[in-house]
Design an enzyme around this catalytic site. Sequence first.
Site, PDB file in Angstrom:
ATOM      1  CG  HIS A   7      -0.481   0.122   2.583  1.00 12.93           C
ATOM      2  ND1 HIS A   7      -0.152  -1.164   3.340  1.00 12.93           N
ATOM      3  CD2 HIS A   7       0.122   1.068   3.394  1.00 12.93           C
ATOM      4  CE1 HIS A   7       0.507  -0.681   4.462  1.00 12.93           C
ATOM      5  NE2 HIS A   7       0.361   0.538   4.543  1.00 12.93           N
ATOM      6  CD  GLU A  43      -5.317   1.162   9.108  1.00 18.75           C
ATOM      7  OE1 GLU A  43      -4.358   1.044   9.690  1.00 18.75           O
ATOM      8  OE2 GLU A  43      -5.571   0.615   7.726  1.00 18.75           O
ATOM      9  CD  GLN A  60      -2.092   2.192   6.023  1.00 21.26           C
ATOM     10  OE1 GLN A  60      -0.897   2.677   5.774  1.00 21.26           O
ATOM     11  NE2 GLN A  60      -2.337   1.304   6.693  1.00 21.26           N
ATOM     12  CG  HIS A  84       3.786   4.759   5.140  1.00 27.62           C
ATOM     13  ND1 HIS A  84       2.828   5.289   5.946  1.00 27.62           N
ATOM     14  CD2 HIS A  84       3.257   3.448   4.891  1.00 27.62           C
ATOM     15  CE1 HIS A  84       1.849   4.509   6.235  1.00 27.62           C
ATOM     16  NE2 HIS A  84       1.978   3.229   5.474  1.00 27.62           N
ATOM     17  CD  GLU A 134       3.346  -0.409   6.901  1.00 25.40           C
ATOM     18  OE1 GLU A 134       3.207   0.805   7.095  1.00 25.40           O
ATOM     19  OE2 GLU A 134       2.506  -1.399   7.068  1.00 25.40           O
TER      20      GLU A 134
HETATM   21  C1  MC0 Z   1       9.234  11.958   9.446  1.00 21.15           C
HETATM   22  N1  MC0 Z   1      10.000  12.511   8.307  1.00 21.15           N
HETATM   23  C2  MC0 Z   1       9.799  12.003   7.348  1.00 21.15           C
HETATM   24  C3  MC0 Z   1       8.478  11.363   7.626  1.00 21.15           C
HETATM   25  N2  MC0 Z   1       8.344  11.521   8.969  1.00 21.15           N
HETATM   26  N3  MC0 Z   1      10.076  11.879   5.997  1.00 21.15           N
HETATM   27  C4  MC0 Z   1       9.778  11.403   5.071  1.00 21.15           C
HETATM   28  N4  MC0 Z   1       8.619  10.591   5.480  1.00 21.15           N
HETATM   29  C5  MC0 Z   1       7.855  10.674   6.464  1.00 21.15           C
HETATM   30  N5  MC0 Z   1       6.737  10.190   6.691  1.00 21.15           N
HETATM   31  C6  MC0 Z   1      11.290  13.322   8.626  1.00 21.15           C
HETATM   32  C7  MC0 Z   1      11.184  14.582   8.998  1.00 21.15           C
HETATM   33  O1  MC0 Z   1      10.922  15.536   7.984  1.00 21.15           O
HETATM   34  C8  MC0 Z   1      12.604  14.897   9.667  1.00 21.15           C
HETATM   35  O2  MC0 Z   1      13.307  15.540   8.857  1.00 21.15           O
HETATM   36  C9  MC0 Z   1      12.802  13.711  10.432  1.00 21.15           C
HETATM   37  O3  MC0 Z   1      12.396  12.732   9.450  1.00 21.15           O
HETATM   38  C10 MC0 Z   1      12.386  13.650  11.791  1.00 21.15           C
HETATM   39  O4  MC0 Z   1      11.103  13.496  11.831  1.00 21.15           O
HETATM   40  P1  MC0 Z   1      10.186  14.218  13.152  1.00 21.15           P
HETATM   41  O5  MC0 Z   1       9.010  15.146  12.662  1.00 21.15           O
HETATM   42  O6  MC0 Z   1      11.288  14.805  13.883  1.00 21.15           O
HETATM   43  O7  MC0 Z   1       9.408  12.984  13.577  1.00 21.15           O
HETATM   44  P2  MC0 Z   1      10.365  11.553  14.565  1.00 21.15           P
HETATM   45  O8  MC0 Z   1      11.779  11.662  14.187  1.00 21.15           O
HETATM   46  O9  MC0 Z   1       9.789  11.918  15.757  1.00 21.15           O
HETATM   47  O10 MC0 Z   1       9.406  10.569  13.729  1.00 21.15           O
HETATM   48  C11 MC0 Z   1       9.537  10.222  12.485  1.00 21.15           C
HETATM   49  C12 MC0 Z   1       9.357   8.912  12.436  1.00 21.15           C
HETATM   50  C13 MC0 Z   1       8.105   8.421  12.982  1.00 21.15           C
HETATM   51  C14 MC0 Z   1       9.718   8.442  10.913  1.00 21.15           C
HETATM   52  C15 MC0 Z   1      10.484   8.005  13.218  1.00 21.15           C
HETATM   53  O11 MC0 Z   1       6.971   8.954  12.323  1.00 21.15           O
HETATM   54  C16 MC0 Z   1       7.554   7.061  12.960  1.00 21.15           C
HETATM   55  O12 MC0 Z   1       7.940   6.238  14.137  1.00 21.15           O
HETATM   56  N6  MC0 Z   1       6.997   6.335  12.158  1.00 21.15           N
HETATM   57  C17 MC0 Z   1       6.540   4.989  12.158  1.00 21.15           C
HETATM   58  C18 MC0 Z   1       5.195   4.728  12.722  1.00 21.15           C
HETATM   59  C19 MC0 Z   1       4.012   5.449  11.784  1.00 21.15           C
HETATM   60  O13 MC0 Z   1       4.616   6.277  10.913  1.00 21.15           O
HETATM   61  N7  MC0 Z   1       3.052   5.168  11.917  1.00 21.15           N
HETATM   62  C20 MC0 Z   1       1.780   5.980  11.221  1.00 21.15           C
HETATM   63  C21 MC0 Z   1       1.436   4.825  10.169  1.00 21.15           C
HETATM   64  P3  MC0 Z   1      14.258  16.757   9.109  1.00 21.15           P
HETATM   65  O14 MC0 Z   1      15.057  16.826   7.824  1.00 21.15           O
HETATM   66  O15 MC0 Z   1      12.780  17.773   9.142  1.00 21.15           O
HETATM   67  O16 MC0 Z   1      15.096  16.476  10.510  1.00 21.15           O
HETATM   68  S1  MC0 Z   1       0.774   3.365  11.173  1.00 21.15           S
HETATM   69  C22 MC0 Z   1       0.457   2.293   9.626  1.00 21.15           C
HETATM   70  O17 MC0 Z   1       0.871   2.699   8.654  1.00 21.15           O
HETATM   71  C23 MC0 Z   1      -0.245   0.991   9.971  1.00 21.15           C
HETATM   72  C24 MC0 Z   1      -1.382   1.258  10.462  1.00 21.15           C
HETATM   73  C25 MC0 Z   1      -0.080  -0.017   8.732  1.00 21.15           C
HETATM   74  O18 MC0 Z   1       0.381   0.134   7.615  1.00 21.15           O
HETATM   75  O19 MC0 Z   1      -0.728  -1.111   9.083  1.00 21.15           O
END
Ligand code: MC0
Length: 147
Positions: A7, A43, A60, A84, A134
């Site tokens: 997705h 979602e 998604q 993502h 992912e």
């Molecule tokens: C953050 N950044 C991204 C981004 N999110 N870059 C590209 N795509 C994204 N989605 C970048 C920011 O711009 C920043 O860059 C740096 O990463 C740090 O971001 P932050 O805003 O300070 O945020 P953090 O570090 O607290 O968290 C980012 C991180 C987090 C990716 C680690 O979002 C995470 O843990 N994601 C995994 C869980 C998730 O996304 N869940 C939602 C979907 P700069 O250059 O400004 O420093 S749940 C899902 O999808 C499930 C239900 C499923 O599929 O089954």
Amino acid sequence: MITRIDHIGIACRDLDASIEFYRRAHGFEVVHSEVNEEQGVREAMLRINGTDDGAASYLQLLEPIRDDCAIAKYLEKHGEGVHHIAFGTADVVAATEAATSTGIRALYPAPRRGTSNSSINFLHPKDCHGVLTELVQAADPADAHHS
Ligand code: MC0
């Protein structure tokens, strides 16, 4: 081994409005919806196509249910849009290890629960040329996202 795109995850402020947009613009229909408390999202999965390896591809749509979740943070910083890409695999642990062995950081030490009881992990966007990636293993590939 990665075998397909499972997705594309899209961050949205209003899930119902986004569902309606995709229905009107492209005729996509919701085949599954749920709340994932751990991830902080409401979602909907919109089926795009079937594939010959037993699972389909989806959009998604993700709306945050609280202010401190990843999607809320993303919306605040970037606004609505592609959040993502999720690659499908029959073995999420092996696919994660294959990536981390090249120096990419995985976000979780072990897989967590994703949509429809799938097993998921994420690769850090900073290690993937700006793309939050992912890896997803369907609970039952033949029935992915339909329950
Ligand atoms: C953050 N950044 C991204 C981004 N999110 N870059 C590209 N795509 C994204 N989605 C970048 C920011 O711009 C920043 O860059 C740096 O990463 C740090 O971001 P932050 O805003 O300070 O945020 P953090 O570090 O607290 O968290 C980012 C991180 C987090 C990716 C680690 O979002 C995470 O843990 N994601 C995994 C869980 C998730 O996304 N869940 C939602 C979907 P700069 O250059 O400004 O420093 S749940 C899902 O999808 C499930 C239900 C499923 O599929 O089954």
